[in-house]
Write an enzyme that holds these catalytic residues in place. Structure first.
Site, short mmCIF file in Angstrom:
data_model
loop_
_atom_site.label_atom_id
_atom_site.label_comp_id
_atom_site.label_asym_id
_atom_site.label_seq_id
_atom_site.Cartn_x
_atom_site.Cartn_y
_atom_site.Cartn_z
CB ILE A 8 -0.89 0.63 15.94
CG1 ILE A 8 -1.04 1.68 14.67
CG2 ILE A 8 0.22 0.83 16.69
CD1 ILE A 8 -1.03 2.97 15.27
CB SER A 9 -3.59 -1.99 11.58
OG SER A 9 -4.61 -2.65 10.67
CB CYS A 34 -3.89 11.00 -4.32
SG CYS A 34 -4.49 11.17 -2.67
N GLY A 61 6.07 -0.08 10.76
CA GLY A 61 4.93 0.19 10.11
C GLY A 61 4.60 -0.78 8.98
CD1 TRP A 91 -3.47 -6.55 5.26
CD2 TRP A 91 -2.66 -4.51 4.41
NE1 TRP A 91 -4.49 -5.47 5.27
CE2 TRP A 91 -3.95 -4.22 4.46
CE3 TRP A 91 -1.86 -3.63 3.69
CZ2 TRP A 91 -4.63 -3.24 4.48
CZ3 TRP A 91 -2.45 -2.24 3.37
CH2 TRP A 91 -3.74 -2.14 3.64
CD GLN A 101 -2.14 -2.14 7.62
OE1 GLN A 101 -1.35 -1.94 8.58
NE2 GLN A 101 -2.12 -1.61 6.52
CE1 TYR A 146 -3.70 2.33 -0.01
CE2 TYR A 146 -3.53 2.24 2.47
CZ TYR A 146 -4.28 2.77 1.11
OH TYR A 146 -5.35 3.70 1.29
#
Length: 369
Positions: free
Chosen positions: A184-185, A340, A161, A164, A188, A123
């Site tokens: 912290i997900s 974006c 970080g 996945w 994931q 991502y």
């Protein structure tokens, strides 16, 4: 009068209201003019979600508006200023608030994200070197990072970080190194532990400020955008504490051309709450007396192609995703991806891969490129 003023500005940027070009904006609700003049970027994005306008090429429209200076030309109302105040006065990315981004974005739904990402679940910006295929481009990015880090079989890599788990899985399998990854997900991490089963990879549900241990190499891809300007120095001190004296650190982050204390208000409200894009100046100040900056590589133009590929995948997956999400969510997500892409195409935002070594250690200059 409002409509005339806005319409004239748009035309100067090459975008015509109800015009024939694919980047022209087709307005369905006359309230759109006052909403955009009052709320600028926030109003533009929200009015698209509400179906007040359409455009065949949102990416190209946004690119032209940015190149035409429309963001600076429209003053905006007091509600826009109100959105900027918290970022100026508060530490929105404090340890106590750090999980807000995970809860509101990364923990949305693994099916959603994996429906448009590549096979390695990256991502972040791909690297389209000698390929137009997203899977190959993301492998190129991972290989590029591995070369810059000089990953070796006996290395212990810290991944701050980890998403996945695609990067950790790829490096453990191809470079035969050990990986410790923090995130912290919970969504994931659940997926990451599954795909890395049997590999020398350990995951921790942990804020970056809580990382312990010493590592040969440190990498952080697409996470620094959530650190916040009040915490840039803390982040760099954490990496410095965890990196061996002869180690290498690679930071991969989206960045802005100017130092700011806030993010785009629409992106902040709907996509990345409390996000903040660092500038080169802010990163440099955070690394002073800690790191030697060995290399800065701008791969920002590749994010345009990455986002366009993600949108194609998202549109193809929508018949399945529509069982969970409504039409307004679809418009929100496609506006996110395409706007974006337009911003990267206009060179309004960048992607930097920054290679660093510890200052005062005499570490040999790594062969970055």
């Amino acid at each position: 009068m409002l409509a005339t003023t806005l319409q004239h500005g748009l035309e100067q940027a090459g975008v015509v209201i109800n015009g024939p070009k694919p980047w022209d904006i087709q307005v369905h609700d006359k309230r759109w003019f006052s909403r955009v003049l009052l709320d600028k970027n926030l109003g533009l994005g929200e009015s698209y979600m509400d179906g007040w306008w359409d455009c065949d090429r949102i990416d190209e429209a946004i690119c032209r508006l940015l190149l035409g200076g429309m963001e600076d030309r429209i003053r905006g109302g007091p509600r826009i200023l109100w959105h900027l105040v918290p970022a100026v006065l508060c530490n929105l990315q404090s340890k106590a608030r750090s999980r807000i981004i995970a809860e509101r974005h990364y923990d949305l739904d693994n099916e959603l994200f994996l429906s448009f990402l590549d096979a390695n679940h990256q991502y972040s910006c791909a690297y389209f070197s000698s390929t137009d295929d997203l899977d190959e481009a993301q492998k190129n990015k991972l290989d590029l990072i591995a070369r810059k880090l000089q990953l070796a079989e006996n290395d212990h890599l810290l991944d701050i970080g980890c998403g996945w788990g695609g990067l950790a899985s790829y490096f453990a399998a191809t470079c035969h190194c050990r990986v410790t990854a923090v995130n912290i997900s919970r969504q994931q991490l659940q997926h990451a532990r599954k795909i890395c089963a049997g590999l020398p990879v350990v995951f921790h549900d942990r804020d970056y400020r809580e990382v312990n241990g010493v590592f040969d190499k440190v990498v952080s891809v697409g996470m620094f955008e959530h650190v916040g300007r009040r915490n840039y120095r803390t982040f760099m001190k954490t990496v410095h504490r965890c990196l061996k004296d002869d180690g290498i650190f690679l930071l991969h982050t989206i960045g802005g051309n100017a130092s700011k204390s806030n993010c785009d208000p629409w992106i902040n409200k709907y996509i990345f709450p409390n996000g903040m894009l660092p500038s080169q100046k802010q990163i440099g100040q955070a690394t002073e007396n800690l790191f030697v900056i060995e290399d800065v590589h701008n791969i920002g133009p590749h994010y345009d192609k990455t986002l366009m590929a993600w949108n194609r995948n998202f549109q193809a997956a929508w018949p399945t995703l529509s069982r969970k999400y409504d039409a307004r969510f679809k418009r929100m997500w496609e506006y996110y991806l395409l706007s974006c892409a337009g911003a990267f195409r206009a060179r309004d935002i960048q992607v930097w891969q920054i290679v660093m070594t510890k200052q005062g250690c005499g570490t040999r200059h790594p062969i970055c490129r």
